[in-house]
Design a protein around this motif. Structure first.
Motif, short mmCIF file in Angstrom:
data_model
loop_
_atom_site.label_atom_id
_atom_site.label_comp_id
_atom_site.label_asym_id
_atom_site.label_seq_id
_atom_site.Cartn_x
_atom_site.Cartn_y
_atom_site.Cartn_z
N ARG A 155 4.49 -6.20 6.54
CA ARG A 155 4.36 -7.06 5.26
C ARG A 155 4.51 -5.89 4.13
O ARG A 155 5.09 -7.35 2.99
N ILE A 156 4.14 -5.66 3.41
CA ILE A 156 4.35 -4.52 3.08
C ILE A 156 5.72 -4.49 2.98
O ILE A 156 6.99 -4.48 1.44
N ALA A 157 6.38 -3.73 3.58
CA ALA A 157 8.23 -3.41 3.52
C ALA A 157 8.83 -4.88 3.12
O ALA A 157 9.79 -4.81 2.20
N ALA A 158 7.79 -6.41 3.73
CA ALA A 158 8.91 -7.26 2.84
C ALA A 158 8.34 -7.90 2.08
O ALA A 158 9.55 -8.92 1.11
N THR A 159 7.36 -7.15 1.26
CA THR A 159 7.63 -7.93 -0.24
C THR A 159 8.31 -6.63 -1.43
O THR A 159 8.23 -7.38 -1.43
N TYR A 160 8.35 -6.38 -1.14
CA TYR A 160 9.54 -4.36 -1.38
C TYR A 160 11.19 -4.62 -1.36
O TYR A 160 11.59 -4.82 -1.94
N LYS B 50 -1.82 3.03 1.28
CA LYS B 50 -0.94 3.79 0.24
C LYS B 50 -0.17 4.54 0.95
O LYS B 50 1.22 4.12 -0.43
N VAL B 51 0.19 4.80 1.37
CA VAL B 51 1.57 5.51 1.79
C VAL B 51 2.60 4.48 2.34
O VAL B 51 3.64 4.88 1.65
N ALA B 52 2.24 3.42 2.48
CA ALA B 52 3.42 2.59 2.65
C ALA B 52 3.93 2.08 1.41
O ALA B 52 4.78 1.64 0.96
N HIS B 53 3.30 1.76 0.09
CA HIS B 53 3.16 1.50 -0.96
C HIS B 53 4.36 2.61 -1.89
O HIS B 53 4.69 2.21 -2.50
N ASN B 54 3.66 4.06 -1.22
CA ASN B 54 4.19 4.68 -1.80
C ASN B 54 5.71 5.29 -1.70
O ASN B 54 6.24 5.06 -2.53
N ARG B 55 6.13 4.44 -0.18
CA ARG B 55 7.08 4.53 0.05
C ARG B 55 8.37 3.50 -0.73
O ARG B 55 9.30 3.92 -0.28
N ASP C 232 9.42 3.89 -4.10
CA ASP C 232 10.14 5.24 -4.09
C ASP C 232 11.65 4.43 -3.51
O ASP C 232 12.55 4.36 -4.42
N HIS C 233 11.27 3.61 -2.59
CA HIS C 233 12.89 2.83 -2.28
C HIS C 233 13.43 1.75 -2.70
O HIS C 233 14.39 1.84 -3.50
N VAL C 234 12.26 0.78 -3.94
CA VAL C 234 12.35 0.22 -4.74
C VAL C 234 13.45 0.98 -5.45
O VAL C 234 14.27 0.52 -6.64
#
Length: 159
Positions: A20-25, A62-67, A70-72
């Motif tokens: 879900r986090i990845a899908a928002t980015y 936190k790790v997921a959002h930071n990564r 970086d991806h965006v």
């Protein structure tokens, strides 16, 4: 429990959160899958440093959002003219049920928010408290509340 089993269990338990986090980015399915792999690897590496200052869920988020940030940033440098074509393609592939359309509209709107607002809204949708969000993002609770309010206003305008 051995370390490999532990990381496998953790990644399995939090896979929906990471997705879900990845899908928002990331709207593109292929890039999203790459992002989920990057996040999983980052979680695996970061777990060695986990001290228990927060819940495992908060630490992983936190790790997921930071990564994801970086991806965006990496993707925006790669393609300066980001468009909503992938969101339009995704909308065309889904069925026409109202809930799915609303979900896609919300995801599209969230992706249009600035990264700081996107992080807060995403974490709120995941059920994190303002204190947990503040801890993950290194902000005060007041700053989180302000950004959340601004993000909601922008979402209302976009929707």
């Amino acid at each position: 429990m051995t370390q490999p089993t532990r990381i496998e269990d953790i990644l399995l338990q939090y896979a929906p959160l990471l997705a879900r986090i990845a899908a928002t980015y990331e709207a593109d399915l292929g890039l999203r899958e790459d992002l989920i792999q990057d996040i999983s690897l980052a979680v695996w590496r970061a777990l060695e440093t986990f001290r228990g200052d927060s819940s495992v869920k908060t630490f992983i988020a936190k790790v997921a959002h930071n990564r994801s940030v970086d991806h965006v940033l990496r993707e925006s440098r790669r393609n300066k003219n980001l468009s909503n074509e992938s969101v339009d393609d995704l909308q065309n592939l889904t069925s026409n049920t109202t809930n799915q359309e609303k979900h896609l509209d919300l995801m599209s709107a969230i992706r249009q928010l600035a990264l700081g607002y996107r992080q807060i809204i995403t974490m709120q949708l995941e059920g994190f408290t303002q204190l947990e969000i503040a801890s993950v993002l290194g902000l005060s609770e007041a700053a989180v509340a302000k950004r959340a309010g601004r993000a909601r206003q922008q979402l209302e305008q976009l929707l």
